[in-house]
Design an enzyme around this catalytic site. Sequence first.
Site, mmCIF file in Angstrom:
data_model
loop_
_atom_site.group_PDB
_atom_site.id
_atom_site.type_symbol
_atom_site.label_atom_id
_atom_site.label_comp_id
_atom_site.label_asym_id
_atom_site.label_seq_id
_atom_site.Cartn_x
_atom_site.Cartn_y
_atom_site.Cartn_z
ATOM 1 N N ASP A 241 99.618 -9.570 85.191
ATOM 2 C CA ASP A 241 98.759 -9.297 84.040
ATOM 3 C C ASP A 241 99.654 -9.180 82.793
ATOM 4 O OD1 ASP A 241 95.786 -8.344 83.312
ATOM 5 O OD2 ASP A 241 97.147 -6.884 82.410
ATOM 6 N N HIS B 140 91.754 -10.734 90.576
ATOM 7 C CA HIS B 140 92.790 -10.461 89.582
ATOM 8 C C HIS B 140 93.889 -9.509 90.054
ATOM 9 C CE1 HIS B 140 94.601 -9.979 85.660
ATOM 10 N NE2 HIS B 140 94.449 -8.673 85.729
#
Length: 331
Positions: A105, A308
């Site tokens: 991320d 994610h």
Amino acid sequence: MIEMPPLQFAQTNGIRMGYYEAGPKTDMPPVVLCHGWPEIAFSWRHQLKALSAAGIRVIAPDQRGYGATDRPEPVEAYDIEHLTGDLVGLLDHLKIDKAIFVGHDWGGFIVWQMPLRHIDRVAGVVGVNTPHTNRPWADPIELLRARFGEHMYIVQFQDPARGADKIFNSRVEQTFDAFMRKPVPRSESAPPELPVAGVGASPRLNLAFPQMIAGYDAKHDPRTPILSPEEKKVFVDTFTKTGFTGGINWYRNMSRNWQRSADIDQTVRVPSLMIMAENDQVLPPSSTDGMEKLIPDLEKYLVRGSGHWTQQEKPEEVSAKLIEWRRRRFV
């Protein structure tokens, strides 16, 4: 029982940074694990255990603004120069010459910048979900505003008066209930919104995260949590104490970072690995297309069935790939 190494501290780049370290200190180059938003070093708990058990020295810091690390007041204290400088200072503190930097991320964005700014301290880079891209032709915030509108969360984050920090700070458990889940299996061509207060999913991705959290009700969410109650408590307790502003300030420097990077060559000249997640709705595998043009020595690896939060959703697979690549490329 959640296993983490002891919390340690380093004075680095004008702040005190909390970090965790495991594995033999004689192993070189060590692996530095950099988390994203809204996360902490604890996000790498599985990799700390697996890599150290494999004989690899591994270090995971709470980065600037997060967890046990200092949270300076000025927004400018969270620009890319500070964030990469913090990692250089951590290496200095540990008397490490070079490291392999692994980032997920936002942490991915930081680690791709490390060889552009501090090449002499970088042995290799691994991006998890986050690709390395060329410098945008225009201010990235203006590009996001034009594409997604004013309610897109990164655009909202730019103005503290819009209250995003307050929404997250007052709904910490809701935030992690909503975010830390496996994606719904893809039965449609487009990813769904998260369910908000029982309202059915719509066939588009809802990027108005503050409003989504404000209206979120876990009772109506069909997705599977990726955190045990004990693990979720670590995140909730940490962010209840620290708030979310430190991490959000990273986003508030995107225009500044762009402005100050005009003269930086974007070519990554170290061995690199890109770990992609098949079902990441924000950073899909297609976002890595063209990376080879900027990274001559690049390998790609696809984690199937993961959303994610890849290192937490598929920890064994991510750890195994990191160990395999590290052993093969750094003998």
